[in-house]
Design a protein around this motif. Sequence first.
Motif, PDB file in Angstrom:
ATOM      1  N   THR A   1     -65.733   9.126 -24.498  1.00 13.05           N
ATOM      2  CA  THR A   1     -66.586   8.988 -23.317  1.00 13.05           C
ATOM      3  C   THR A   1     -65.765   8.499 -22.132  1.00 13.05           C
ATOM      4  O   THR A   1     -64.732   7.845 -22.296  1.00 13.05           O
ATOM      5  CB  THR A   1     -67.738   8.005 -23.572  1.00 13.05           C
ATOM      6  OG1 THR A   1     -67.202   6.721 -23.903  1.00 13.05           O
ATOM      7  CG2 THR A   1     -68.633   8.501 -24.711  1.00 13.05           C
ATOM      8  N   PHE A   2     -66.206   8.851 -20.940  1.00 18.81           N
ATOM      9  CA  PHE A   2     -65.582   8.374 -19.711  1.00 18.81           C
ATOM     10  C   PHE A   2     -66.650   8.334 -18.629  1.00 18.81           C
ATOM     11  O   PHE A   2     -67.731   8.922 -18.773  1.00 18.81           O
ATOM     12  CB  PHE A   2     -64.418   9.281 -19.289  1.00 18.81           C
ATOM     13  CG  PHE A   2     -64.818  10.700 -18.993  1.00 18.81           C
ATOM     14  CD1 PHE A   2     -65.144  11.092 -17.697  1.00 18.81           C
ATOM     15  CD2 PHE A   2     -64.885  11.642 -20.007  1.00 18.81           C
ATOM     16  CE1 PHE A   2     -65.518  12.391 -17.414  1.00 18.81           C
ATOM     17  CE2 PHE A   2     -65.258  12.945 -19.738  1.00 18.81           C
ATOM     18  CZ  PHE A   2     -65.575  13.322 -18.444  1.00 18.81           C
ATOM     19  N   LYS A   3     -66.353   7.632 -17.556  1.00 22.98           N
ATOM     20  CA  LYS A   3     -67.325   7.478 -16.482  1.00 22.98           C
ATOM     21  C   LYS A   3     -66.808   8.073 -15.181  1.00 22.98           C
ATOM     22  O   LYS A   3     -65.622   8.005 -14.881  1.00 22.98           O
ATOM     23  CB  LYS A   3     -67.653   5.997 -16.261  1.00 22.98           C
ATOM     24  CG  LYS A   3     -68.489   5.371 -17.367  1.00 22.98           C
ATOM     25  CD  LYS A   3     -68.853   3.927 -17.007  1.00 22.98           C
ATOM     26  CE  LYS A   3     -69.735   3.305 -18.079  1.00 22.98           C
ATOM     27  NZ  LYS A   3     -70.118   1.904 -17.731  1.00 22.98           N
ATOM     28  N   ILE A   4     -67.722   8.656 -14.436  1.00 24.24           N
ATOM     29  CA  ILE A   4     -67.462   9.096 -13.072  1.00 24.24           C
ATOM     30  C   ILE A   4     -68.560   8.512 -12.199  1.00 24.24           C
ATOM     31  O   ILE A   4     -69.745   8.821 -12.384  1.00 24.24           O
ATOM     32  CB  ILE A   4     -67.459  10.631 -12.943  1.00 24.24           C
ATOM     33  CG1 ILE A   4     -66.439  11.264 -13.872  1.00 24.24           C
ATOM     34  CG2 ILE A   4     -67.174  11.039 -11.493  1.00 24.24           C
ATOM     35  CD1 ILE A   4     -66.426  12.778 -13.822  1.00 24.24           C
ATOM     36  N   SER A   5     -68.182   7.649 -11.284  1.00 22.73           N
ATOM     37  CA  SER A   5     -69.137   6.972 -10.392  1.00 22.73           C
ATOM     38  C   SER A   5     -70.270   6.315 -11.173  1.00 22.73           C
ATOM     39  O   SER A   5     -71.450   6.388 -10.800  1.00 22.73           O
ATOM     40  CB  SER A   5     -69.714   7.970  -9.381  1.00 22.73           C
ATOM     41  OG  SER A   5     -68.702   8.446  -8.532  1.00 22.73           O
ATOM     42  N   GLY A   6     -69.914   5.689 -12.291  1.00 20.40           N
ATOM     43  CA  GLY A   6     -70.897   4.958 -13.077  1.00 20.40           C
ATOM     44  C   GLY A   6     -71.677   5.778 -14.082  1.00 20.40           C
ATOM     45  O   GLY A   6     -72.414   5.214 -14.901  1.00 20.40           O
ATOM     46  N   THR A   7     -71.543   7.106 -14.057  1.00 22.03           N
ATOM     47  CA  THR A   7     -72.253   7.968 -15.009  1.00 22.03           C
ATOM     48  C   THR A   7     -71.343   8.256 -16.203  1.00 22.03           C
ATOM     49  O   THR A   7     -70.211   8.708 -16.020  1.00 22.03           O
ATOM     50  CB  THR A   7     -72.680   9.290 -14.349  1.00 22.03           C
ATOM     51  OG1 THR A   7     -73.495   9.004 -13.210  1.00 22.03           O
ATOM     52  CG2 THR A   7     -73.474  10.145 -15.324  1.00 22.03           C
ATOM     53  N   LYS A   8     -71.843   7.989 -17.398  1.00 20.28           N
ATOM     54  CA  LYS A   8     -71.043   8.185 -18.604  1.00 20.28           C
ATOM     55  C   LYS A   8     -71.214   9.608 -19.116  1.00 20.28           C
ATOM     56  O   LYS A   8     -72.324  10.119 -19.240  1.00 20.28           O
ATOM     57  CB  LYS A   8     -71.464   7.196 -19.686  1.00 20.28           C
ATOM     58  CG  LYS A   8     -70.638   7.324 -20.976  1.00 20.28           C
ATOM     59  CD  LYS A   8     -71.163   6.408 -22.079  1.00 20.28           C
ATOM     60  CE  LYS A   8     -70.856   4.961 -21.753  1.00 20.28           C
ATOM     61  NZ  LYS A   8     -71.239   4.074 -22.903  1.00 20.28           N
ATOM     62  N   PHE A   9     -70.079  10.249 -19.437  1.00 22.40           N
ATOM     63  CA  PHE A   9     -70.072  11.598 -19.994  1.00 22.40           C
ATOM     64  C   PHE A   9     -69.380  11.590 -21.350  1.00 22.40           C
ATOM     65  O   PHE A   9     -68.422  10.841 -21.575  1.00 22.40           O
ATOM     66  CB  PHE A   9     -69.349  12.570 -19.052  1.00 22.40           C
ATOM     67  CG  PHE A   9     -70.054  12.785 -17.743  1.00 22.40           C
ATOM     68  CD1 PHE A   9     -71.024  13.761 -17.619  1.00 22.40           C
ATOM     69  CD2 PHE A   9     -69.749  11.997 -16.638  1.00 22.40           C
ATOM     70  CE1 PHE A   9     -71.683  13.958 -16.412  1.00 22.40           C
ATOM     71  CE2 PHE A   9     -70.398  12.180 -15.433  1.00 22.40           C
ATOM     72  CZ  PHE A   9     -71.373  13.166 -15.326  1.00 22.40           C
TER      73      PHE A   9
END
Length: 495
Positions: free
Chosen positions: A237-245
């Motif tokens: 998992t990783f985050k972009i602008s606080g959204t986890k993908f």
Amino acid sequence: MFGIYLKRELSRRKKAALVIAMGLALGIALVITVNSVSAGMNQAQDKVLKSLYGLGTDMTVTKAQSAPKAGSSQGPSFKFGATSSSSSSQSSDRVNTQGGQALASSLVTKVGAQKGVSAAVGALTLNVTKVDGSFTQGKAKSSTTSGSSGSSQQGGPGSGSGGGTSTGQPQVQGGGANFNVNSYSVAGIDVTNQTLGPLSTSKITTGKTFTTTQTNAKVAVVSKSYAKSKKYKVGSTFKISGTKFTVIGIATPNSSESTIDVYLPLKQAQTLGDSKNKVTTIYVKATDSKQIATVKSTIQKNISGTTVTTSADLASTVSGSLSTASNLATSVGKWLSIAVLIAAFLVAALLTSSAVSRRVREFGTLKALGWPSRKVTRQVVGESMVNGLIGGGLGIALGLAAAYTVTAISPKLTAQLGSTSGGGGGMGGGPGGGQGGPGQQATSNTLEIALNAPVSLTTIALAVGLAVTGGLIAGAMGGWRASRMRPADALRSVS
């Protein structure tokens, strides 16, 4: 009788036959080599274009970036909240659309409805710049100095002379900041049609690709190189602008280069880029590859303000050693092979004609014995045809050897793609138009391609045709001269 005489005469004149055959062989071998190298150049250019276009994509529709307003800043800007702690970790993502001015998603349907368009798919390209690190708060300290007893100090009321201490201005000591900056590209794709668009140039080698139901799911496919650099695996998992993908698949590009690091469902990318119902590139597949120019004109006429770019347009921006070698192969190489081939035909014809001149007594005697002119002509043409076929065989062997040598060596050629503005305005501005940090207005890609020289059946058939043609030309000239000989010439040549 014809076959026996033909065999005997060729055996008697092995050196002359070999010289004629070798002349034709060199010309045919050069034609095969040039055609094979040209085919390899075309394949190399196709690889370059596919790395930008996408497999099955005939053209793209974009819109050029508008000029920035006077006084507006195009540089990056990050804001961090102040805290009272002495050491604080901070992280911020800056997400920008990349590849041109955003287009309304409704244009995808409009483009798809144009005459000659088989399918149209929209994509949104983003550039994410992540800044993370920590601040360390400094501490204010006061410095003190000691006065010596023998010194004289001047001061205001209450000041004394002799030993003592004085306090200076407070100074901040320690503290600072340590931040890392990481920039990567993100492509939002239409998961309901993955045969067009950025992900179509890659193959899922680990995990799986998106399903048609994951139109707004928080899942991602990452490129192999990016996954390796970040140590991502399926399930990471990783985050972009606080959204986890969550990573569901790892993609390996079919071409040598790929400029996209992360693939997301289009709706998720639109949310991250604050571009609801927007796309930056529309990928178009034509119903007939021969009508691409017509489809381009139709789209430009019916949808104003957009730029339609085809593979032919993009090919003109390719430079570097690949472009130079391709130009040499198509212009200098082909003309050189034609010139050498014509020279080989003329040499074969002259040598055959010269050989006929040295056989005056032979042909004169044959005519005196009752051979008609057509039979003498057939004899000369037959010998020339055999020489031509031998030359064709040798030429094919030499040409194949040269082509296989080029393929075995596989020389590296570079393709420099013309600089594309960050605003797009063409295929280079879409996914594959290069990547850079915020404020980067011009990008370029350099691809390295291994050159091959494939030999097709068409090339072999061409070589056989040239061998037959060379034999006919040489035989025609020699036969014409032999047919004009008279029986008296044989008697005149007797010493």
